[in-house]
Enzyme design. Structure first.
Site, short mmCIF file in Angstrom:
data_model
loop_
_atom_site.label_atom_id
_atom_site.label_comp_id
_atom_site.label_asym_id
_atom_site.label_seq_id
_atom_site.Cartn_x
_atom_site.Cartn_y
_atom_site.Cartn_z
N ASP A 70 1.15 -8.76 17.64
CA ASP A 70 2.01 -9.76 18.30
C ASP A 70 3.07 -9.06 19.13
OD1 ASP A 70 3.02 -8.83 15.88
OD2 ASP A 70 3.94 -10.74 15.30
N LYS A 82 -2.46 -5.39 12.52
CA LYS A 82 -1.70 -6.49 11.91
C LYS A 82 -1.59 -6.15 10.43
CE LYS A 82 0.44 -10.44 12.15
NZ LYS A 82 1.65 -10.73 12.96
N TYR A 96 -15.90 -10.12 14.71
CA TYR A 96 -17.03 -10.47 15.57
C TYR A 96 -18.36 -10.34 14.83
CZ TYR A 96 -14.94 -10.87 20.25
OH TYR A 96 -14.27 -11.28 21.37
N ASP A 143 -10.09 -7.61 22.54
CA ASP A 143 -10.58 -8.65 23.46
C ASP A 143 -9.39 -9.34 24.12
OD1 ASP A 143 -12.45 -10.50 24.63
OD2 ASP A 143 -11.84 -11.97 23.12
#
Ligand code: IPM
Ligand code: MG
Length: 356
Positions: free
Chosen positions: A222, A190, A135, A246
């Protein structure tokens, strides 16, 4: 106690008014001042986060925020879009710790899109890092084609980035929050693909050594997205970065039946905070009196608890919300057969009455 009230766009003004009504009914010495933010501020003053609004927010003890965003501003330059207001407030005020609880109220179990047994009693807390990650990573932009025009850009890029102190402080927030709950933290990353999130994982693990009483596990994002709909009650506290947080917080919110029920808090290092519903500005239903004000009312309760040191008042509001749900009052987003449909204003009034 100074509260900056920033209603924003879409349904923002309608729901914030109800939360202000509830706060007033507490008869506590609040000084509330309102200022425009988002698209409304762009329309009035030419900028989504005018200097006067930022100053009001900086000087306040806490901020009550509605929502920003409206499709009619989609074609503006990015730095003038409504979303820049909330991103700017988070960054300028150092609101790095975002608390997004997902609680399934017993009365709303059937409003969830998952089977009742999967969500009954659900109570998870997503802690999203809010001022770093892709972001805010530099560099970002589009590599401009030879003629200098964006539409002909050859590529676009945003940089995912976290520093050690940024990860350490959010990890501390998560472990401390877990100590007050079931003493379990799932860190979502991740690390199998991204260097930034291997770093995240290493540092969260390092910080966990200071909290031997809290169990830490790690999960790829995931898999976390899948587990959230497969067996959401296995989670307690989830800590993750800005981007994954988010996405996962929107996913988690729907498990509870309605995003219209969920409050959030965004805190700085001294527990000053901005409080907003987890949902957005929903311009499609603005002005119809059908928006659910409960997420904003519950955000006001979080504000009393975290920033204003008024635990009893916070509980009064939360109990009043439980009571209106038990009375069967429902805005359309949580309506089901056998309950009573009410408007935004009627719901706010009912909470005030229940408090009395
Ligand atoms: C949120 C919203 C914001 C975000 C937008 C409005 C910038 O989706 O608070 O989750 O992406 O953080
Ligand atoms: Mg979001």
């Amino acid at each position: 106690m100074k509260i900056a009230v920033l209603p924003g766009d879409g349904i923002g003004p309608e729901i914030v008014v109800e939360a202000v009504k509830v706060l007033r009914a507490l008869n506590l010495p609040f000084e509330m001042e309102t200022a425009p933010v988002g698209g409304a501020a762009y329309a009035a003053l030419g900028h989504p986060l005018p200097a006067s609004t930022l100053k009001l927010a900086q000087d306040a003890d806490a901020i009550l925020f509605g929502a920003v965003g409206d499709w009619k501003y989609d074609t503006l330059d990015r730095h003038l879009r409504p979303e820049q207001a909330i991103l700017g407030l988070r960054k300028h005020l150092g609101l790095f710790a975002n608390f997004r609880p997902a609680i399934c109220y017993p009365e709303l179990v059937s409003a969830s899109s998952l089977k009742p047994e999967l969500v009954a009693g659900l109570d998870i807390l997503i802690i999203r890092e809010l001022t770093g990650d892709i972001y805010f990573g530099q560099p970002r932009g589009r590599r401009i084609a030879t003629d200098g025009h964006f539409p002909d850009a050859e590529e676009a890029f945003d940089t995912m980035r976290y520093s050690r102190p940024e990860i350490e402080r959010i990890a501390h927030v998560a472990f401390q929050a877990a100590r007050k709950r079931s003493k379990r933290v799932t860190s979502v990353d991740k690390a199998n693909v991204l260097e930034t999130f291997q770093f995240w994982k290493d540092i969260v693990t390092e910080v966990s050594q200071q909290y031997p009483d809290v169990a830490l596990d790690h999960m790829y994002v995931d898999n976390a997205a899948m587990q959230l709909v497969k067996a959401p009650k296995k989670f307690d506290v989830i800590v993750t970065g800005n981007m994954f947080g988010d996405i996962l917080s929107d996913e988690a919110s729907m498990l509870t039946g309605s995003i219209g029920m969920l409050p959030s808090a965004s805190l700085d290092a001294n527990n000053k905070g901005l409080y907003e519903p987890s949902h957005g500005s929903a311009p499609d239903i603005a002005g119809q009196g059908i928006a659910n004000p409960l997420a904003t009312i519950l955000s006001a309760a979080m504000m009393l608890r975290f920033s204003l040191n008024q635990e009893a008042a916070a509980q009064r509001i939360e109990n009043a919300v439980k009571s209106v749900l038990a009375q069967g009052l429902r805005t359309p987003d949580i309506y089901s057969d056998g309950t009573t449909r009410v408007s935004t204003i009627e719901m706010g009034n009912a909470v005030v009455n229940a408090m009395r």
